[in-house]
Design a protein around this motif. Structure first.
Motif, PDB file in Angstrom:
ATOM      1  N   ALA A 131      -9.498  -7.772  60.156  1.00  0.00           N
ATOM      2  CA  ALA A 131      -8.527  -8.431  59.553  1.00  0.00           C
ATOM      3  C   ALA A 131      -8.393  -7.623  58.217  1.00  0.00           C
ATOM      4  CB  ALA A 131      -8.434 -10.270  59.791  1.00  0.00           C
ATOM      5  N   TYR A 132      -9.554  -7.780  57.252  1.00  0.00           N
ATOM      6  CA  TYR A 132      -9.336  -7.229  56.122  1.00  0.00           C
ATOM      7  C   TYR A 132     -10.217  -6.048  55.956  1.00  0.00           C
ATOM      8  CZ  TYR A 132     -10.179  -6.005  51.456  1.00  0.00           C
ATOM      9  OH  TYR A 132      -9.567  -5.236  49.964  1.00  0.00           O
ATOM     10  N   GLU A 133      -9.515  -4.873  56.362  1.00  0.00           N
ATOM     11  CA  GLU A 133      -9.047  -3.474  56.563  1.00  0.00           C
ATOM     12  C   GLU A 133     -10.458  -2.423  55.296  1.00  0.00           C
ATOM     13  OE1 GLU A 133      -6.148  -2.093  59.821  1.00  0.00           O
ATOM     14  OE2 GLU A 133      -5.032  -2.315  57.671  1.00  0.00           O
ATOM     15  N   GLN A 134     -11.299  -1.964  55.907  1.00  0.00           N
ATOM     16  CA  GLN A 134     -12.037  -1.505  54.790  1.00  0.00           C
ATOM     17  C   GLN A 134     -13.175  -1.181  55.599  1.00  0.00           C
ATOM     18  OE1 GLN A 134     -13.207  -3.899  51.275  1.00  0.00           O
ATOM     19  NE2 GLN A 134     -15.184  -4.297  52.552  1.00  0.00           N
ATOM     20  N   VAL A 135     -13.908   0.304  55.422  1.00  0.00           N
ATOM     21  CA  VAL A 135     -14.833   0.346  56.004  1.00  0.00           C
ATOM     22  C   VAL A 135     -16.467   0.566  55.085  1.00  0.00           C
ATOM     23  CG1 VAL A 135     -13.823   2.125  58.048  1.00  0.00           C
ATOM     24  CG2 VAL A 135     -14.688   2.968  56.383  1.00  0.00           C
ATOM     25  N   THR A 136     -17.414   0.686  55.268  1.00  0.00           N
ATOM     26  CA  THR A 136     -18.625   0.645  54.331  1.00  0.00           C
ATOM     27  C   THR A 136     -19.266   2.339  54.868  1.00  0.00           C
ATOM     28  OG1 THR A 136     -19.126  -0.906  52.992  1.00  0.00           O
ATOM     29  CG2 THR A 136     -20.411   0.529  53.680  1.00  0.00           C
ATOM     30  N   ILE A 137     -19.550   3.285  54.668  1.00  0.00           N
ATOM     31  CA  ILE A 137     -20.311   4.602  55.044  1.00  0.00           C
ATOM     32  C   ILE A 137     -21.658   4.416  53.893  1.00  0.00           C
ATOM     33  CG2 ILE A 137     -18.329   5.659  55.557  1.00  0.00           C
ATOM     34  CD1 ILE A 137     -18.622   6.943  53.807  1.00  0.00           C
ATOM     35  N   ALA A 138     -22.760   5.288  55.164  1.00  0.00           N
ATOM     36  CA  ALA A 138     -24.165   5.298  53.977  1.00  0.00           C
ATOM     37  C   ALA A 138     -24.221   6.790  54.721  1.00  0.00           C
ATOM     38  CB  ALA A 138     -24.688   3.906  54.536  1.00  0.00           C
ATOM     39  N   HIS A 139     -25.303   6.778  53.061  1.00  0.00           N
ATOM     40  CA  HIS A 139     -25.901   7.643  54.015  1.00  0.00           C
ATOM     41  C   HIS A 139     -27.671   8.116  52.772  1.00  0.00           C
ATOM     42  CE1 HIS A 139     -27.415  11.642  54.062  1.00  0.00           C
ATOM     43  NE2 HIS A 139     -27.539  11.806  52.887  1.00  0.00           N
ATOM     44  N   GLY A 140     -28.897   7.001  54.048  1.00  0.00           N
ATOM     45  CA  GLY A 140     -29.457   7.226  53.233  1.00  0.00           C
ATOM     46  C   GLY A 140     -29.437   5.804  52.719  1.00  0.00           C
ATOM     47  N   ARG A 141     -30.405   5.311  51.706  1.00  0.00           N
ATOM     48  CA  ARG A 141     -29.997   4.112  50.690  1.00  0.00           C
ATOM     49  C   ARG A 141     -28.067   3.870  49.970  1.00  0.00           C
ATOM     50  NH1 ARG A 141     -35.255   3.965  47.232  1.00  0.00           N
ATOM     51  NH2 ARG A 141     -35.114   6.201  47.873  1.00  0.00           N
ATOM     52  N   THR A 192      -0.626  -1.416  56.875  1.00  0.00           N
ATOM     53  CA  THR A 192      -1.020  -2.741  58.030  1.00  0.00           C
ATOM     54  C   THR A 192      -0.538  -4.633  57.194  1.00  0.00           C
ATOM     55  OG1 THR A 192      -2.419  -2.117  59.684  1.00  0.00           O
ATOM     56  CG2 THR A 192      -2.148  -3.449  59.697  1.00  0.00           C
ATOM     57  N   GLU A 193      -1.330  -4.190  55.812  1.00  0.00           N
ATOM     58  CA  GLU A 193      -0.835  -5.196  54.905  1.00  0.00           C
ATOM     59  C   GLU A 193       0.639  -5.891  54.581  1.00  0.00           C
ATOM     60  OE1 GLU A 193      -5.788  -5.521  52.805  1.00  0.00           O
ATOM     61  OE2 GLU A 193      -3.703  -4.686  52.228  1.00  0.00           O
ATOM     62  N   ILE A 194       0.771  -4.209  54.444  1.00  0.00           N
ATOM     63  CA  ILE A 194       2.687  -4.582  53.615  1.00  0.00           C
ATOM     64  C   ILE A 194       3.082  -4.830  55.586  1.00  0.00           C
ATOM     65  CG2 ILE A 194       4.352  -3.046  53.479  1.00  0.00           C
ATOM     66  CD1 ILE A 194       2.166  -1.189  51.131  1.00  0.00           C
ATOM     67  N   ASP A 195       3.260  -4.517  55.922  1.00  0.00           N
ATOM     68  CA  ASP A 195       3.603  -4.376  57.385  1.00  0.00           C
ATOM     69  C   ASP A 195       3.698  -5.990  57.827  1.00  0.00           C
ATOM     70  OD1 ASP A 195       5.053  -3.426  59.077  1.00  0.00           O
ATOM     71  OD2 ASP A 195       3.631  -3.816  60.616  1.00  0.00           O
ATOM     72  N   ARG A 196       2.385  -6.566  58.249  1.00  0.00           N
ATOM     73  CA  ARG A 196       2.730  -7.714  58.359  1.00  0.00           C
ATOM     74  C   ARG A 196       2.772  -9.070  57.364  1.00  0.00           C
ATOM     75  NH1 ARG A 196      -3.922  -7.655  60.325  1.00  0.00           N
ATOM     76  NH2 ARG A 196      -3.272  -6.131  62.287  1.00  0.00           N
ATOM     77  N   ALA A 197       2.336  -8.557  56.352  1.00  0.00           N
ATOM     78  CA  ALA A 197       3.636  -9.428  54.913  1.00  0.00           C
ATOM     79  C   ALA A 197       4.827  -9.410  55.336  1.00  0.00           C
ATOM     80  CB  ALA A 197       2.455  -9.324  53.376  1.00  0.00           C
ATOM     81  N   TYR A 198       5.290  -8.172  55.129  1.00  0.00           N
ATOM     82  CA  TYR A 198       7.054  -8.390  55.444  1.00  0.00           C
ATOM     83  C   TYR A 198       7.253  -9.133  56.879  1.00  0.00           C
ATOM     84  CZ  TYR A 198      11.452  -5.927  56.106  1.00  0.00           C
ATOM     85  OH  TYR A 198      12.694  -6.071  56.596  1.00  0.00           O
ATOM     86  N   ALA A 199       6.648  -8.998  57.873  1.00  0.00           N
ATOM     87  CA  ALA A 199       7.146 -10.036  58.908  1.00  0.00           C
ATOM     88  C   ALA A 199       6.918 -11.367  58.827  1.00  0.00           C
ATOM     89  CB  ALA A 199       6.137  -9.172  60.026  1.00  0.00           C
TER      90      ALA A 199
END
Length: 197
Positions: free
Chosen positions: A7-17, A143-150
């Motif tokens: 629902a909230y578009e983001q990702v977290t990537i990790a390398h080691g700590r 997507t947030e803009i598209d959904r808010a506009y709709a």
């Protein structure tokens, strides 16, 4: 298996700590697509292209210095251990640079448009129709803009009507001949249909 967007578009990537959180903003989408195009962005992930992957991370991180610090820890080290855990989240992130498909949308019969035109239209909707500031629009995801506009469009339809319900169920001109119109019978027919005497 179908990829389900959060629902909230983001990702977290990790390398080691070390971790960094990335968001597919309109600014990042417009910048990365204009510079590379989507096929090259996905190919870069398959080919472990550190240069383009670094650009993706820098463009989608809200704090560029965090992204730069994250990437600096990769330099001079074996790249394969870095690529394996970040490849899938970055592929999801790149797919989020486009608006989420609407399952209820009808297939388009119009001419294809460029991604630059799509992003310009999203910006216009965010700032023009929704009244967002330019900074808010650039930092929102497509997507947030598209959904808010709709949602805004649906609200306007609920308040003011869709326009289709306001159209008469019949067009009285279709039922009246030219001779009847001249003789005044047309007005009688129209009054009868409206329930007038």
């Amino acid at each position: 298996m179908t990829y389900q967007r959060p629902a909230y578009e983001q990702v977290t990537i990790a390398h080691g700590r070390n971790t960094v959180t990335l968001r597919p903003t309109l600014r990042a989408a417009a910048t990365l697509e204009a510079r590379h195009g989507f096929p090259a962005l996905f190919r870069a992930l398959d080919d472990f292209n550190l240069s383009i992957i670094s650009e993706i991370i820098l463009a989608t991180c809200s704090r560029r210095e965090d992204a730069a610090a994250f990437l600096s820890r990769v330099e001079g080290r074996p790249l394969f251990p870095f690529f394996i855990p970040v490849r899938q989240p970055l592929a999801a992130l790149v797919s989020m640079l486009t608006p989420a498909p609407d399952p209820n949308a009808k297939p388009s019969t119009g001419n294809p448009i460029t991604w630059a035109d799509v992003y310009a239209a999203l910006y216009d909707r965010a700032t023009g129709w929704l009244g967002w500031t330019p900074e808010t629009a650039w930092n929102a995801t497509p997507t947030e803009i598209d959904r808010a506009y709709a949602a805004h469009y649906e609200k306007l339809k609920a308040i003011h009507g869709s326009g289709e319900a306001d159209k008469p169920a019949y067009d009285p001109r279709e039922e009246v001949t030219e001779e009847q119109a001249r003789s005044g019978i047309a007005q009688l027919k129209l009054n009868a249909k409206r329930g007038k005497r």
